[in-house]
Design a protein around this motif. Structure first.
Motif, mmCIF file in Angstrom:
data_model
loop_
_atom_site.group_PDB
_atom_site.id
_atom_site.type_symbol
_atom_site.label_atom_id
_atom_site.label_comp_id
_atom_site.label_asym_id
_atom_site.label_seq_id
_atom_site.Cartn_x
_atom_site.Cartn_y
_atom_site.Cartn_z
ATOM 1 N N GLU A 1 0.770 -1.433 0.055
ATOM 2 C CA GLU A 1 0.102 0.057 -0.015
ATOM 3 C C GLU A 1 0.842 1.271 -0.019
ATOM 4 O OE1 GLU A 1 -0.176 -2.087 2.753
ATOM 5 O OE2 GLU A 1 -1.924 -3.395 2.046
ATOM 6 N N TYR A 2 2.047 1.199 0.420
ATOM 7 C CA TYR A 2 3.049 2.281 0.410
ATOM 8 C C TYR A 2 3.776 2.317 -0.661
ATOM 9 C CZ TYR A 2 7.319 4.493 2.165
ATOM 10 O OH TYR A 2 8.707 5.431 2.167
ATOM 11 N N LEU A 3 4.083 1.069 -1.358
ATOM 12 C CA LEU A 3 5.250 0.949 -2.199
ATOM 13 C C LEU A 3 4.601 1.405 -3.658
ATOM 14 C CD1 LEU A 3 6.997 -2.070 -1.667
ATOM 15 C CD2 LEU A 3 7.952 -0.120 -1.410
ATOM 16 N N GLU A 4 3.443 1.137 -3.808
ATOM 17 C CA GLU A 4 2.514 1.463 -5.165
ATOM 18 C C GLU A 4 2.746 3.179 -5.250
ATOM 19 O OE1 GLU A 4 -0.582 -0.855 -5.553
ATOM 20 O OE2 GLU A 4 0.267 -2.753 -5.362
ATOM 21 N N MET B 1 8.318 12.766 -9.451
ATOM 22 C CA MET B 1 9.507 13.576 -8.997
ATOM 23 C C MET B 1 10.426 13.365 -10.157
ATOM 24 S SD MET B 1 12.007 13.198 -5.814
ATOM 25 C CE MET B 1 12.754 11.837 -6.487
ATOM 26 N N GLN B 2 10.841 12.378 -10.558
ATOM 27 C CA GLN B 2 11.824 12.226 -11.621
ATOM 28 C C GLN B 2 11.371 12.874 -13.127
ATOM 29 O OE1 GLN B 2 12.388 8.317 -12.243
ATOM 30 N NE2 GLN B 2 13.716 7.927 -10.529
ATOM 31 N N VAL B 3 10.210 12.851 -13.297
ATOM 32 C CA VAL B 3 9.559 13.628 -14.439
ATOM 33 C C VAL B 3 9.736 14.961 -14.393
ATOM 34 C CG1 VAL B 3 7.700 14.311 -15.788
ATOM 35 C CG2 VAL B 3 8.225 11.766 -15.366
ATOM 36 N N ARG B 4 9.262 15.680 -12.966
ATOM 37 C CA ARG B 4 9.149 17.042 -12.836
ATOM 38 C C ARG B 4 10.594 17.656 -12.672
ATOM 39 N NH1 ARG B 4 4.333 18.690 -8.729
ATOM 40 N NH2 ARG B 4 2.831 18.008 -9.846
ATOM 41 N N THR B 5 11.481 16.527 -12.171
ATOM 42 C CA THR B 5 12.980 17.200 -12.053
ATOM 43 C C THR B 5 13.734 17.368 -13.591
ATOM 44 O OG1 THR B 5 13.295 15.938 -9.953
ATOM 45 C CG2 THR B 5 15.187 16.393 -11.114
ATOM 46 N N LYS B 6 13.309 16.420 -14.331
ATOM 47 C CA LYS B 6 13.843 16.365 -15.823
ATOM 48 C C LYS B 6 13.325 17.535 -16.462
ATOM 49 C CE LYS B 6 14.420 13.328 -19.581
ATOM 50 N NZ LYS B 6 14.061 12.185 -20.348
ATOM 51 N N VAL C 1 4.805 5.703 -7.657
ATOM 52 C CA VAL C 1 3.992 6.891 -8.787
ATOM 53 C C VAL C 1 4.767 8.186 -8.426
ATOM 54 C CG1 VAL C 1 1.805 7.892 -9.145
ATOM 55 C CG2 VAL C 1 2.152 5.375 -8.970
ATOM 56 N N LEU C 2 4.742 8.676 -6.900
ATOM 57 C CA LEU C 2 5.367 9.800 -6.545
ATOM 58 C C LEU C 2 6.748 9.991 -7.082
ATOM 59 C CD1 LEU C 2 3.845 10.204 -2.911
ATOM 60 C CD2 LEU C 2 3.354 11.517 -5.044
#
Length: 139
Positions: A53-56, A65-70, A60-61
């Motif tokens: 429940e935490y890992l999924e 974050m990686q997309v936003r950072t890129k 996604v987060l």
């Protein structure tokens, strides 16, 4: 049914009710302990990073974050490039203005010098004419 039977029956019902309340309380406490145990085990899974429940949502987060950072990095590079281009434009405009002013000043100085040369030649010519007159005219 007489009074004794009623009283006995009432006591039996009270005992039964007390017994049921005790069983209910015991079951409620057991359920509470089980839920608390489940919550603690889920908390330990979350803290250890193993809870599904935490890992999924975490995955996604992290992907967001990686997309936003890129995207932020690309935007930063574009902004830097834009600033560099504006700087180059300003340098080029300043150089062109300086060259234009230099040529204008050169033309102005050249015109002034040509005008002075022309006046000096006129003056020299007029002095030559008057000196010729003085030499030829005895009075």
């Amino acid at each position: 049914m007489d009074e004794e039977d009623c009283e006995r029956r009432r006591i039996e019902c009270l005992d039964e009710m007390s017994n049921l309340e005790k069983q209910f309380t015991d079951l409620k406490d057991q359920l509470y302990r089980e839920r608390l145990s489940q919550v603690n085990s889920k908390l330990q899974e979350v803290e250890a990073g193993r809870a599904a429940e935490y890992l999924e949502p975490l995955a996604v987060l992290l992907e967001n974050m990686q997309v936003r950072t890129k995207v932020a990095g690309i935007y930063r590079e574009l902004c830097l490039e834009s600033v560099k281009n504006k700087y180059q434009c300003e340098i080029q405009a300043a150089c062109q203005h300086w060259e234009s002013e230099k040529l204008l000043l050169f033309d102005t100085v050249q015109s002034e010098l040509e005008e002075k040369i022309r006046r000096l030649e006129e003056d020299r010519h007029s002095i030559d004419i008057t000196s010729d007159r003085i030499e030829t005219d005895p009075y």
